[in-house]
Design an enzyme around this catalytic site. Structure first.
Site, PDB file in Angstrom:
ATOM      1  N   GLY A 231       5.975 -30.216  57.879  1.00 40.92           N
ATOM      2  CA  GLY A 231       4.962 -30.802  58.773  1.00 40.92           C
ATOM      3  C   GLY A 231       5.342 -31.365  59.943  1.00 40.92           C
ATOM      4  N   SER A 232       4.555 -32.510  60.685  1.00 38.47           N
ATOM      5  CA  SER A 232       4.966 -32.744  61.648  1.00 38.47           C
ATOM      6  C   SER A 232       6.442 -33.720  61.876  1.00 38.47           C
ATOM      7  CB  SER A 232       4.016 -33.864  62.349  1.00 38.47           C
ATOM      8  OG  SER A 232       4.082 -34.991  61.472  1.00 38.47           O
ATOM      9  N   GLY A 236       8.460 -36.206  59.278  1.00 37.29           N
ATOM     10  CA  GLY A 236       9.658 -35.902  58.909  1.00 37.29           C
ATOM     11  C   GLY A 236      10.554 -37.247  59.301  1.00 37.29           C
ATOM     12  N   GLU A 253      11.422 -29.038  57.526  1.00 40.21           N
ATOM     13  CA  GLU A 253      10.689 -28.004  58.538  1.00 40.21           C
ATOM     14  C   GLU A 253       9.747 -28.580  59.201  1.00 40.21           C
ATOM     15  OE1 GLU A 253       9.733 -25.592  60.634  1.00 40.21           O
ATOM     16  OE2 GLU A 253       8.333 -25.195  59.055  1.00 40.21           O
ATOM     17  N   CYS A 287       4.228 -22.924  62.982  1.00 43.24           N
ATOM     18  CA  CYS A 287       5.288 -23.623  63.624  1.00 43.24           C
ATOM     19  C   CYS A 287       6.233 -22.853  64.347  1.00 43.24           C
ATOM     20  CB  CYS A 287       5.996 -24.269  62.203  1.00 43.24           C
ATOM     21  SG  CYS A 287       6.517 -23.066  61.062  1.00 43.24           S
TER      22      CYS A 287
END
Length: 500
Positions: A231-232, A236, A253, A287
């Site tokens: 995710g963003s 994280g 990630e 991403c």
């Protein structure tokens, strides 16, 4: 193929958890395609408990037999590739070819994991003590929590789950609240694989449906030793300390702000293809999407007008249609973020070509956009990632300066250089080159294969998924020393005489 046809073909048309808690909308036209009941906190905790029980059984199944379940799952994915690929398109908006590609990625990682199930190698280590053997052994870890994002609603889950399964772990999956149908479809196909395999413990792979609060329960539960979260960077920053506080492990990630460098010697045809797909594929919502482009002054005028012309002619439209190359953004929030980023770029002196909403009359509730190119002032950079098809272009004259500017952002996922100069190529992949987890030469930033470890550095999170030795994150390392002598020598020559 209608959505009803897809759900029926996969077999979940009559088994969805209908309710009013979570409404699901297709980015294609903004239409509501489902309303689901979410899991309660108590149900999530019960599912974690079931996962713990399943793990205790599954860990004792020989790894090659665990691989057989994954092999069967791969076969079922092959049988349902078109339907699942279409569902990916309906729910997240990527074009159908990319939806098919995502399911193929699932199939590929199944094949990889099957082979891996016979290669969970440890080590034999020379001991300094006579008639002793040291071994390094990899043991199953426990339940693995997978938190996935909307843009790759099934592939990233498969990266984690297939590897976790052959490593002897159970899995609990919290999909994006924007793409729960694809998760429920995968659960149904996995259950079909379990039925063919036989003797699978209940709760080996489970899905929890809900929003942030449901994910937090998973993140905070100490019965789940590993959380793999995609995710963003903001997400994280919240997940990592919460998992660390309970001494769990995390695979993160997160964001990417990926760059391509085009050198004077580059094959501009190759570079053109890599740049366009990398920047507009999945409507700029990968991403690994190409966000920044550093073009040498010698080839700038040959490349950039060509990119502008290509952007102006891109086929934007319904992602289920064969000729469409650019589908919609996921929702209105993504569109507004793109508008804000373009306004900021203009305020910073950028020259914007393209951008703005497309097909608003045809799809008033679907957020289609024109991909944008922004030519930025000399010496500038863009440090923030916007999840949209915006390509920032910069001129450069010195390769070391281009690499330094590429690296001078918080993120470190994917990077690329197009060059025929071996010195530049080797510099780019050297210790003084790209600081990203992925550094490509003469291919773009997007479209990674499953055989390599996927992930990045800095605010991208440092985690690795998929291929290479990423499997080690899903296991615990044990060092074992066996003494087959009749003496008990101590390491480092230590003497400890008890007098007996």
């Amino acid at each position: 193929m209608t959505l009803d046809d897809i759900l029926k073909e996969i077999g979940i048309d009559e088994n969805l958890p209908h309710g009013t808690d979570l409404e699901v909308f297709s980015p294609i036209d903004g239409a509501k395609i489902a309303a689901l009941r979410t899991d309660t906190p108590a149900e999530v905790k019960d599912k974690i408990g079931a996962s713990v029980s399943a793990f205790k059984t599954w860990r004792e199944v020989p790894a090659p037999k665990r691989g057989e379940l994954v092999r069967i799952f791969g076969e079922i994915l092959r049988e349902n590739k078109e339907a699942l690929g279409a569902l990916v398109t309906y729910e997240c908006g990527k074009i159908y070819q990319e939806g098919l590609g995502e399911v193929q990625e699932m199939i590929d990682i199944c094949d990889f994991a099957v082979g891996l199930s016979r290669q969970l190698y440890g080590l034999t280590i020379a001991s300094e003590r006579p008639q002793h053997k040291m071994r390094e052994i990899w043991q199953p870890l426990g339940p693995v929590g997978v938190i996935s994002a909307f843009n790759f609603p099934v592939a990233v889950w498969a990266w984690n789950t297939t590897i976790a399964l052959v490593c002897g772990d159970s899995v609990i999956w919290k999909p994006s609240e924007k793409t729960p149908l694809t998760a429920l479809a995968c659960l149904k196909l996995f259950d079909d694989a379990c039925a063919r395999f036989g003797e699978v413990p209940d709760g080996l792979m489970q899905v929890i449906i809900g929003e942030r609060d449901i994910g937090e329960i998973l993140v905070d539960d100490k019965r789940v030793p590993l959380i793999s979260a995609t995710g963003s960077t903001r997400m994280g920053r919240e997940v990592a300390p919460r998992v660390a506080q309970r001494f769990g492990k995390s695979i993160l990630e997160l964001g990417g702000n990926n760059a391509i460098i085009v050198a004077p010697s580059a094959d501009l045809d190759l570079a053109f293809q890599g740049i366009v797909f990398g920047s507009v594929g999945t409507c700029g919502q990968r991403c690994t999407s190409t966000r920044r482009l550093f073009v040498h002054d010698d080839v700038y005028d040959a490349l950039v007008p060509r990119l502008k012309k290509a952007y102006s002619g891109l086929s934007i439209g319904n992602p289920m249609h064969d000729k469409t190359l650019v589908g919609p953004l996921i929702d209105e929030q993504a569109y507004l973020a793109m508008e804000d980023a373009l306004n900021k770029a203009q305020m910073d002196g950028g020259d914007v070509t393209g951008g703005g909403r497309a097909l608003a009359d045809q799809y008033p509730n679907g957020f289609y956009v024109k991909p944008a190119i922004v030519e930025m002032p000399d010496g500038s950079n863009v440090a923030e990632e916007t999840f949209a098809p915006i390509l920032y272009i910069f001129k450069y004259n010195d390769i070391e300066d281009a690499i330094a500017r590429q690296n001078d952002v918080p993120q470190g996922l994917s990077s690329s250089i197009f060059t025929r100069d071996i010195q530049e190529a080797e510099l780019f992949t050297s210790e003084a080159g790209s600081d990203c987890g992925i550094a490509n030469v003469n291919i773009g930033t997007s479209g990674a294969e499953i055989g390599g470890a996927f992930g990045g550095e800095k605010e991208t999170g440092g985690g690795r998924e998929s291929g290479s030795d990423s499997w080690k994150a899903y296991m615990r390392r044990m060092t074992s020393t066996v003494n087959y002598s009749s003496e008990l020598p101590l390491a480092q020559g230590v003497t400890f005489d008890t007098g007996e």
